[in-house]
Design a protein around this motif. Structure first.
Motif, PDB file in Angstrom:
ATOM      1  N   ASP A 252      36.498  52.157  33.015  1.00  0.00           N
ATOM      2  CA  ASP A 252      35.691  53.627  33.475  1.00  0.00           C
ATOM      3  C   ASP A 252      36.922  53.838  35.274  1.00  0.00           C
ATOM      4  O   ASP A 252      37.407  55.320  35.243  1.00  0.00           O
TER       5      ASP A 252
ATOM      6  N   HIS B 223      39.347  48.136  24.904  1.00  0.00           N
ATOM      7  CA  HIS B 223      38.855  46.892  25.606  1.00  0.00           C
ATOM      8  C   HIS B 223      39.268  46.147  23.713  1.00  0.00           C
ATOM      9  O   HIS B 223      39.517  47.353  22.976  1.00  0.00           O
TER      10      HIS B 223
ATOM     11  N   LYS C 256      42.635  46.474  27.197  1.00  0.00           N
ATOM     12  CA  LYS C 256      42.501  45.231  28.068  1.00  0.00           C
ATOM     13  C   LYS C 256      41.738  44.638  28.235  1.00  0.00           C
ATOM     14  O   LYS C 256      42.004  44.133  27.004  1.00  0.00           O
TER      15      LYS C 256
ATOM     16  N   ASP D 101      39.151  57.140  25.940  1.00  0.00           N
ATOM     17  CA  ASP D 101      39.143  55.714  26.484  1.00  0.00           C
ATOM     18  C   ASP D 101      37.439  55.788  25.838  1.00  0.00           C
ATOM     19  O   ASP D 101      36.863  56.618  25.455  1.00  0.00           O
TER      20      ASP D 101
ATOM     21  N   GLU E 121      37.048  47.417  21.387  1.00  0.00           N
ATOM     22  CA  GLU E 121      36.899  49.054  20.617  1.00  0.00           C
ATOM     23  C   GLU E 121      38.416  48.575  19.411  1.00  0.00           C
ATOM     24  O   GLU E 121      38.994  49.279  19.050  1.00  0.00           O
TER      25      GLU E 121
HETATM   26 MG   LIG Z   1      35.361  49.947  28.902  1.00  0.00          MG
END
Ligand SMILES: [Mg+2]
Ligand SMILES: NC(=O)C1=CN([C@@H]2O[C@H](COP(=O)(O)OP(=O)(O)OC[C@H]3O[C@@H](n4cnc5c(N)ncnc54)[C@H](OP(=O)(O)O)[C@@H]3O)[C@@H](O)[C@H]2O)[C@@H](O)CC1
Ligand SMILES: Nc1ncnc2c1ncn2[C@@H]1O[C@H](COP(=O)(O)OP(=O)(O)O)[C@@H](O)[C@H]1O
Length: 299
Positions: free
Chosen positions: A237, A171, A208, A145, A174
């Motif tokens: 997280d 997300h 996400k 992550d 990223e």
């Molecule tokens: Mg994050």
């Protein structure tokens, strides 16, 4: 047929759409902490100690047998102070409070059932080395992550050829760094982009945001829980810890990912019903996770 008349590549009918959640079995009466998964979470740095604590607590609230949060030694006492139920593993730190290139030496040879890496770690060559070492040598499934994903931007080849599963939880920002595509292009074609990436790189991809897409390149699910109250730093997280815990309890990677995303969103919806979207924080996701699990465990 000339190239300009070719249909664009589409995953189309070959893709299995999944809507049913995997069942959550009862806990084995003979079970002990070793039965339910040893989860290692590598996370945090100076200024982002909360990321390690939130991931660790997400794993604890999701049934993991034993949770260890590995974080730079400068933040380890802070992380340890948040929750007495996880262990902490103190990693060597640099002047910025991030892991050093020696951090992997502390992880080598451990017997973890699953490893999650990335939340709140900052960016550095040492982190890149750590993530690449885990990809190359860890025999446990990996959840990657946040900053763990960012080190793979432009260098995704190390994802190939792992024997154990790899779950990525970007997300859209990223995922944009991972793929080199704009956030707008990704958002316009979330399912196709996610599935294509998962297939090409042999990973489970969790893209996400509202309507989180979960896919292994063959099967695909779109989550329908969650709400904008979860748009607060730290929500992701918590999800990292949840998915890691489910993997550690033996769920198949795709199932661990979609079940984790569902429960995370459901906890958010329950929190929103009770205290409202404006005031809820990721700590409330942790508080409502038990109710989300109970709903699924109790028909
Ligand atoms: Mg994050
Ligand atoms: N308490 C702690 O210790 C906490 C620590 N944390 C840690 O902070 C670190 C940085 O993580 P980060 O996600 O905040 O920053 P980063 O990767 O630069 O992403 C921003 C870019 O992505 C985009 N974008 C994001 N979501 C999007 C969406 N749904 N849909 C569309 N776009 C979206 C966003 O777009 P924009 O907002 O500009 O529109 C922007 O371009 C990381 O290590 C994390 O773990 C946090 O978890 C907080 C709590
Ligand atoms: N509007 C929304 N609807 C549903 N889920 C959301 C919404 N906003 C955020 N989330 C969820 O919250 C989490 C945010 O994760 P992420 O962006 O990684 O945050 P952070 O890094 O701050 O923890 C994701 O699981 C995302 O799907």
């Amino acid at each position: 047929m000339t190239p300009e008349f070719r249909q664009p590549f589409s995953l189309g009918d070959a893709m299995r759409r999944v809507t049913e959640l995997p069942p959550i079995g009862e806990r084995d009466p003979q079970g002990h902490k070793g039965t339910y998964g040893r989860v290692l979470i590598v996370a945090g740095s100076r200024g982002m100690s909360g990321a390690g604590a939130l991931s660790g607590q997400g794993a604890l609230r999701s049934g993991a047998g034993l949770v260890t949060v590995a974080c730079p030694d400068v933040v380890a006492p802070i992380v340890a102070g948040v929750d007495p139920c996880y262990l902490t593993l103190w990693l060597p730190s640099d002047r910025q409070g991030r892991v050093t290139a020696q951090a992997y030496d502390k992880l080598r040879g451990r017997k973890d059932d699953v490893i999650a890496v990335g939340p709140g770690m900052g960016a550095s060559p040492a982190l890149r080395r750590l993530v690449l070492s885990l990809l190359a040598h860890a025999s446990a499934p990996l959840v990657i992550d946040a900053d763990g994903l960012n080190v793979l931007a432009g260098h995704i080849e190390p994802l190939a050829g792992r024997a154990a599963a790899t779950i990525l939880t970007p997300h859209p920002g990223e995922f944009s760094r991972l793929t080199g595509r704009s956030i707008a292009a990704i958002q316009a074609d979330r399912e196709e982009m996610a599935a294509r990436f998962a297939k090409e790189h042999g990973v489970v991809l969790v893209l996400k945001g509202p309507g989180t897409v979960i896919t292994d390149g063959t099967s695909l699910a779109v989550n329908d829980t969650g709400n904008p109250g979860m748009g607060t730093g730290g929500s992701g997280d918590v999800l990292t810890g949840i998915i890691a815990a489910l993997l550690g309890q033996g769920f198949e990677p795709f199932d661990a990912a979609r079940l984790g995303v569902y429960l995370h969103g459901r906890a958010g919806d329950l929190a929103a019903e009770d205290i409202g979207m404006i005031s809820m924080t990721p700590v409330d996701l942790l508080a409502w996770l038990p109710q989300a699990f109970l709903e699924l465990a109790t028909p």
